[in-house]
Design an enzyme around this catalytic site. Structure first.
Site, mmCIF file in Angstrom:
data_model
loop_
_atom_site.group_PDB
_atom_site.id
_atom_site.type_symbol
_atom_site.label_atom_id
_atom_site.label_comp_id
_atom_site.label_asym_id
_atom_site.label_seq_id
_atom_site.Cartn_x
_atom_site.Cartn_y
_atom_site.Cartn_z
ATOM 1 N N ALA A 66 0.843 -1.198 0.000
ATOM 2 C CA ALA A 66 0.000 0.000 0.000
ATOM 3 C C ALA A 66 0.873 1.240 0.000
ATOM 4 O O ALA A 66 2.048 1.200 0.381
ATOM 5 C CB ALA A 66 -0.913 -0.001 1.230
ATOM 6 N N ASP A 67 0.286 2.336 -0.439
ATOM 7 C CA ASP A 67 0.955 3.627 -0.395
ATOM 8 C C ASP A 67 -0.109 4.683 -0.109
ATOM 9 O O ASP A 67 -1.200 4.632 -0.673
ATOM 10 C CB ASP A 67 1.658 3.936 -1.715
#
Length: 186
Positions: A66-67
């Site tokens: 994820a970012d």
């Protein structure tokens, strides 16, 4: 172990543990730069790059990454480099609505699964005086925007529209959707 989390983010680890998932932690080591301008495209590209960098070394395992970025008044606000930059970021966000974007990717090379999506939530940061900004500016240097909604001691965020878990850094609606498609069970 059911999958690999390509992150050392304590918030993402806690969310997954709270949801009773078994996983191994292998942080991605990529340069977090994007050629995109739009926030949702940036987080999708970076989450995908993180997942792919770990999946290439672990082709038999599903890899989740994820970012997250904060977007406020036309500016992307990443992680502050130091206390001075955190102070400026927080001052800019003070008393404003902002959007939090999180890209999520799941890659499982062996099964030819390549999934990527994003979530957006909005939140309002209360107006903060300079003394309080100085106090908190070194607290969250590892977080986009320089703040953490889950830190009850700060109480910076007054209103939230959208998913709380997205603001923390891992929207579980996307994770569950991806795990269902990849047939990953708890």
């Amino acid at each position: 172990m059911k999958f690999i989390l390509a992150s050392k983010s304590q918030r993402r680890i806690e969310i997954l543990k709270r949801n009773n998932y078994l996983f191994k932690i292998t942080p991605a080591k990529i340069e977090e730069k994007s050629y995109y301008q739009l926030p949702h495209m940036i987080v999708k590209q970076l989450s995908y790059a993180k997942a792919l960098s770990v999946a290439i070394k672990n082709p038999n395992m599903p890899v989740l990454a994820a970012d997250t970025i904060v977007y406020c008044k036309g500016r992307i606000i990443g992680k502050p480099k130091n206390k001075k930059e955190a102070f400026k970021m927080l001052k800019f966000q003070s008393g404003k609505w902002q959007s939090v974007y999180t890209g999520v990717s799941l890659i499982w090379i062996k099964k030819n699964i390549y999934l990527c999506d994003w979530e957006k939530s909005r939140c309002y940061m209360k107006k903060i005086d300079n003394q309080k900004l100085t106090e908190i500016s070194s607290k969250h240097l590892d977080k986009a925007g320089g703040w953490a909604v889950q830190d009850g001691n700060d109480l910076l965020i007054k209103k939230i529209k959208g998913r709380y878990d997205n603001i923390v850094g891992l929207p579980m609606n996307i994770v569950r959707k991806f795990f269902k498609k990849a047939d990953i069970k708890k």
